[in-house]
Design a protein around this motif. Structure first.
Motif, PDB file in Angstrom:
ATOM      1  N   PRO A  90       2.294  12.009  -8.078  1.00  0.00           N
ATOM      2  CA  PRO A  90       3.162  12.724  -9.023  1.00  0.00           C
ATOM      3  C   PRO A  90       4.165  13.645  -8.342  1.00  0.00           C
ATOM      4  CG  PRO A  90       0.941  13.656  -9.027  1.00  0.00           C
ATOM      5  CD  PRO A  90       0.875  12.404  -8.213  1.00  0.00           C
ATOM      6  N   ASP A  91       3.918  13.989  -7.071  1.00  0.00           N
ATOM      7  CA  ASP A  91       4.847  14.847  -6.339  1.00  0.00           C
ATOM      8  C   ASP A  91       5.963  14.068  -5.660  1.00  0.00           C
ATOM      9  OD1 ASP A  91       3.408  17.137  -6.989  1.00  0.00           O
ATOM     10  OD2 ASP A  91       2.080  16.905  -5.264  1.00  0.00           O
ATOM     11  N   ARG A  92       5.894  12.753  -5.699  1.00  0.00           N
ATOM     12  CA  ARG A  92       6.894  11.918  -5.032  1.00  0.00           C
ATOM     13  C   ARG A  92       7.918  11.413  -6.042  1.00  0.00           C
ATOM     14  NH1 ARG A  92       8.517  11.023   0.028  1.00  0.00           N
ATOM     15  NH2 ARG A  92       6.405  10.563   0.797  1.00  0.00           N
ATOM     16  N   LYS A  93       9.201  11.618  -5.779  1.00  0.00           N
ATOM     17  CA  LYS A  93      10.258  11.094  -6.634  1.00  0.00           C
ATOM     18  C   LYS A  93      10.746   9.775  -6.051  1.00  0.00           C
ATOM     19  CE  LYS A  93      14.609  12.226  -8.930  1.00  0.00           C
ATOM     20  NZ  LYS A  93      15.674  13.249  -9.136  1.00  0.00           N
ATOM     21  N   VAL A  94      10.503   8.703  -6.773  1.00  0.00           N
ATOM     22  CA  VAL A  94      10.964   7.378  -6.376  1.00  0.00           C
ATOM     23  C   VAL A  94      12.270   7.102  -7.114  1.00  0.00           C
ATOM     24  CG1 VAL A  94      10.412   4.916  -6.253  1.00  0.00           C
ATOM     25  CG2 VAL A  94       8.589   6.620  -6.027  1.00  0.00           C
ATOM     26  N   LEU A  95      13.316   6.772  -6.357  1.00  0.00           N
ATOM     27  CA  LEU A  95      14.659   6.660  -6.931  1.00  0.00           C
ATOM     28  C   LEU A  95      15.021   5.248  -7.359  1.00  0.00           C
ATOM     29  CD1 LEU A  95      16.415   8.885  -4.262  1.00  0.00           C
ATOM     30  CD2 LEU A  95      15.678   9.579  -6.546  1.00  0.00           C
ATOM     31  N   PRO A 145       7.132   2.184 -12.928  1.00  0.00           N
ATOM     32  CA  PRO A 145       7.413   2.903 -14.176  1.00  0.00           C
ATOM     33  C   PRO A 145       8.597   2.267 -14.906  1.00  0.00           C
ATOM     34  CG  PRO A 145       7.213   4.425 -12.313  1.00  0.00           C
ATOM     35  CD  PRO A 145       7.278   3.041 -11.740  1.00  0.00           C
ATOM     36  N   LYS A 146       8.579   2.333 -16.219  1.00  0.00           N
ATOM     37  CA  LYS A 146       9.637   1.699 -17.002  1.00  0.00           C
ATOM     38  C   LYS A 146      11.010   2.293 -16.698  1.00  0.00           C
ATOM     39  CE  LYS A 146       6.676   0.332 -20.883  1.00  0.00           C
ATOM     40  NZ  LYS A 146       6.430   0.465 -22.340  1.00  0.00           N
ATOM     41  N   GLU A 147      11.034   3.592 -16.363  1.00  0.00           N
ATOM     42  CA  GLU A 147      12.323   4.251 -16.135  1.00  0.00           C
ATOM     43  C   GLU A 147      12.875   4.023 -14.734  1.00  0.00           C
ATOM     44  OE1 GLU A 147       9.091   7.255 -15.150  1.00  0.00           O
ATOM     45  OE2 GLU A 147       9.454   5.705 -16.673  1.00  0.00           O
ATOM     46  N   LEU A 148      12.102   3.396 -13.847  1.00  0.00           N
ATOM     47  CA  LEU A 148      12.544   3.192 -12.470  1.00  0.00           C
ATOM     48  C   LEU A 148      13.456   1.977 -12.381  1.00  0.00           C
ATOM     49  CD1 LEU A 148      12.291   3.938  -9.428  1.00  0.00           C
ATOM     50  CD2 LEU A 148      10.389   2.303  -9.317  1.00  0.00           C
ATOM     51  N   PRO A 149      14.670   2.131 -11.820  1.00  0.00           N
ATOM     52  CA  PRO A 149      15.538   0.961 -11.635  1.00  0.00           C
ATOM     53  C   PRO A 149      14.929   0.004 -10.606  1.00  0.00           C
ATOM     54  CG  PRO A 149      16.774   3.027 -11.447  1.00  0.00           C
ATOM     55  CD  PRO A 149      15.313   3.384 -11.421  1.00  0.00           C
ATOM     56  N   VAL A 150      14.704  -1.240 -11.006  1.00  0.00           N
ATOM     57  CA  VAL A 150      14.115  -2.253 -10.131  1.00  0.00           C
ATOM     58  C   VAL A 150      15.080  -3.428 -10.028  1.00  0.00           C
ATOM     59  CG1 VAL A 150      12.163  -3.789  -9.701  1.00  0.00           C
ATOM     60  CG2 VAL A 150      11.787  -1.573 -10.823  1.00  0.00           C
ATOM     61  N   VAL A 151      15.457  -3.751  -8.798  1.00  0.00           N
ATOM     62  CA  VAL A 151      16.359  -4.871  -8.540  1.00  0.00           C
ATOM     63  C   VAL A 151      15.530  -6.041  -8.038  1.00  0.00           C
ATOM     64  CG1 VAL A 151      18.330  -5.693  -7.197  1.00  0.00           C
ATOM     65  CG2 VAL A 151      18.267  -3.316  -8.005  1.00  0.00           C
ATOM     66  N   MET A 152      15.605  -7.181  -8.720  1.00  0.00           N
ATOM     67  CA  MET A 152      14.917  -8.381  -8.254  1.00  0.00           C
ATOM     68  C   MET A 152      15.687  -8.972  -7.066  1.00  0.00           C
ATOM     69  SD  MET A 152      12.190  -8.799  -9.985  1.00  0.00           S
ATOM     70  CE  MET A 152      11.940  -7.054 -10.334  1.00  0.00           C
ATOM     71  N   ALA A 153      14.967  -9.322  -6.022  1.00  0.00           N
ATOM     72  CA  ALA A 153      15.603  -9.820  -4.806  1.00  0.00           C
ATOM     73  C   ALA A 153      14.726 -10.878  -4.157  1.00  0.00           C
ATOM     74  CB  ALA A 153      15.847  -8.670  -3.832  1.00  0.00           C
ATOM     75  N   HIS A 181       0.827  -1.210   0.000  1.00  0.00           N
ATOM     76  CA  HIS A 181       0.000   0.000   0.000  1.00  0.00           C
ATOM     77  C   HIS A 181       0.861   1.259   0.000  1.00  0.00           C
ATOM     78  CE1 HIS A 181      -3.840  -1.970   0.320  1.00  0.00           C
ATOM     79  NE2 HIS A 181      -3.441  -2.676   1.358  1.00  0.00           N
ATOM     80  N   ALA A 182       1.875   1.299   0.871  1.00  0.00           N
ATOM     81  CA  ALA A 182       2.736   2.477   0.948  1.00  0.00           C
ATOM     82  C   ALA A 182       3.499   2.687  -0.350  1.00  0.00           C
ATOM     83  CB  ALA A 182       3.717   2.339   2.120  1.00  0.00           C
ATOM     84  N   VAL A 183       3.987   1.609  -0.929  1.00  0.00           N
ATOM     85  CA  VAL A 183       4.762   1.716  -2.171  1.00  0.00           C
ATOM     86  C   VAL A 183       3.866   2.120  -3.336  1.00  0.00           C
ATOM     87  CG1 VAL A 183       6.081   0.401  -3.869  1.00  0.00           C
ATOM     88  CG2 VAL A 183       6.579   0.151  -1.427  1.00  0.00           C
ATOM     89  N   GLU A 187      13.264   3.345  -2.451  1.00  0.00           N
ATOM     90  CA  GLU A 187      13.981   4.492  -1.888  1.00  0.00           C
ATOM     91  C   GLU A 187      13.412   5.741  -2.545  1.00  0.00           C
ATOM     92  OE1 GLU A 187      18.378   4.684  -0.628  1.00  0.00           O
ATOM     93  OE2 GLU A 187      18.348   5.527  -2.652  1.00  0.00           O
ATOM     94  N   VAL A 188      13.112   6.755  -1.741  1.00  0.00           N
ATOM     95  CA  VAL A 188      12.413   7.938  -2.263  1.00  0.00           C
ATOM     96  C   VAL A 188      13.092   9.221  -1.814  1.00  0.00           C
ATOM     97  CG1 VAL A 188      10.218   6.695  -2.204  1.00  0.00           C
ATOM     98  CG2 VAL A 188      10.860   8.146  -0.270  1.00  0.00           C
ATOM     99  N   GLU A 189      12.735  10.288  -2.491  1.00  0.00           N
ATOM    100  CA  GLU A 189      13.081  11.632  -2.022  1.00  0.00           C
ATOM    101  C   GLU A 189      11.939  12.125  -1.137  1.00  0.00           C
ATOM    102  OE1 GLU A 189      15.675  13.431  -2.266  1.00  0.00           O
ATOM    103  OE2 GLU A 189      16.820  12.804  -4.028  1.00  0.00           O
TER     104      GLU A 189
END
Length: 246
Positions: free
Chosen positions: A31-36, A51-59, A22-24, A80-82
């Motif tokens: 749109p005001d949140r920058k997810v890194l 989003p396609k541009e978001l780096p996602v690490v499978m773990a 839910h939080a993620v 991880e967010v700003e």
């Protein structure tokens, strides 16, 4: 929606980590949140709208467990967010509708309580919460998890001087009601004006005297003698319900 953050919840001190679906999901939708960056199990990734541009690490789940405090329930996803940008009290008050409820928290510092309060604020349509900058928790994974997405939806204003903020709130036409167990007036009898600011203090000490002095009325929740008081987040939920039906 914007607020200030100086704390940490893992990773870079200025870049909190959120977890739980839910939080993620709410952070990704804001749109005001920058997810890194994101870390996810393959099972969770299938349900998340990354989003396609978001780096996602499978773990694997155990790896994610080591990224959050005390093996918190990450549900297979961590980001991880700003922190969100600051919001000014004047801007929030200027946008307030004719009938509005605002929450003011006096040194409520527990992130789980503040997260639960944000969730109740969203549920009952409060226009936002106001806290002191130095005596309120920063954005964190624990707070975001307790808020269950409401951190992204409820405006949160941090101020330097709470008494001065209460004066500004009064100038905007809000009737300020401080919740105090020793008050002689029940909350339902203190309500009435269309714009209400509900003021709550920390558990134990309650509101500080200067905060009380800046309230128009003090009121209590009519609980039975079986318990001395309610947790501040529970008291907030009851008070918000009372204000919403007044």
């Amino acid at each position: 929606m914007a607020r200030k953050n100086k704390g940490k919840s893992g990773g870079n001190p200025s870049r909190p980590r959120f977890w739980g679906k839910h939080a993620v999901a709410a952070a990704l939708d804001n749109p005001d949140r920058k997810v890194l960056k994101a870390w996810s199990t393959r099972e969770a990734a299938a349900f998340m709208n990354f989003p396609k541009e978001l780096p996602v690490v499978m773990a694997e789940a155990p790896d994610l467990g080591r990224m959050v405090p005390h093996d918190a329930p990450h549900q297979g996803v961590v980001i991880e967010v700003e922190p969100l940008e600051d919001m000014w009290l004047g801007d929030l008050l200027a946008e307030a509708p004719e009938k509005a409820t605002l929450l003011v928290l006096d040194q409520v510092t527990d992130p789980h309580n503040v997260g639960a309060i944000l969730r109740s604020a969203a549920a009952f349509g409060a226009i936002g919460i106001v806290t002191q900058d130095r005596h309120a928790p920063p954005e964190s994974g624990a707070l975001a998890k307790a808020a269950s997405g409401a951190l992204e939806r409820v405006p949160w204003v941090r101020v330097v001087n709470l008494a001065r903020a209460l004066e500004e709130i009064a100038e905007a036409g809000f009737w300020r009601i401080g919740l105090a167990g020793e008050a002689t007036t029940d909350l339902k009898d203190a309500l009435g004006p269309q714009r209400v600011a509900l003021v709550l203090g920390a558990e134990g000490p309650g509101m500080r005297s200067n905060t009380r002095d800046h309230c128009d009325a003090l009121a209590r929740l009519p609980i039975s003698n079986a318990v001395e008081s309610l947790n501040v987040s529970n008291a907030t939920a009851v008070a918000l319900y009372a204000a919403s039906v007044a």
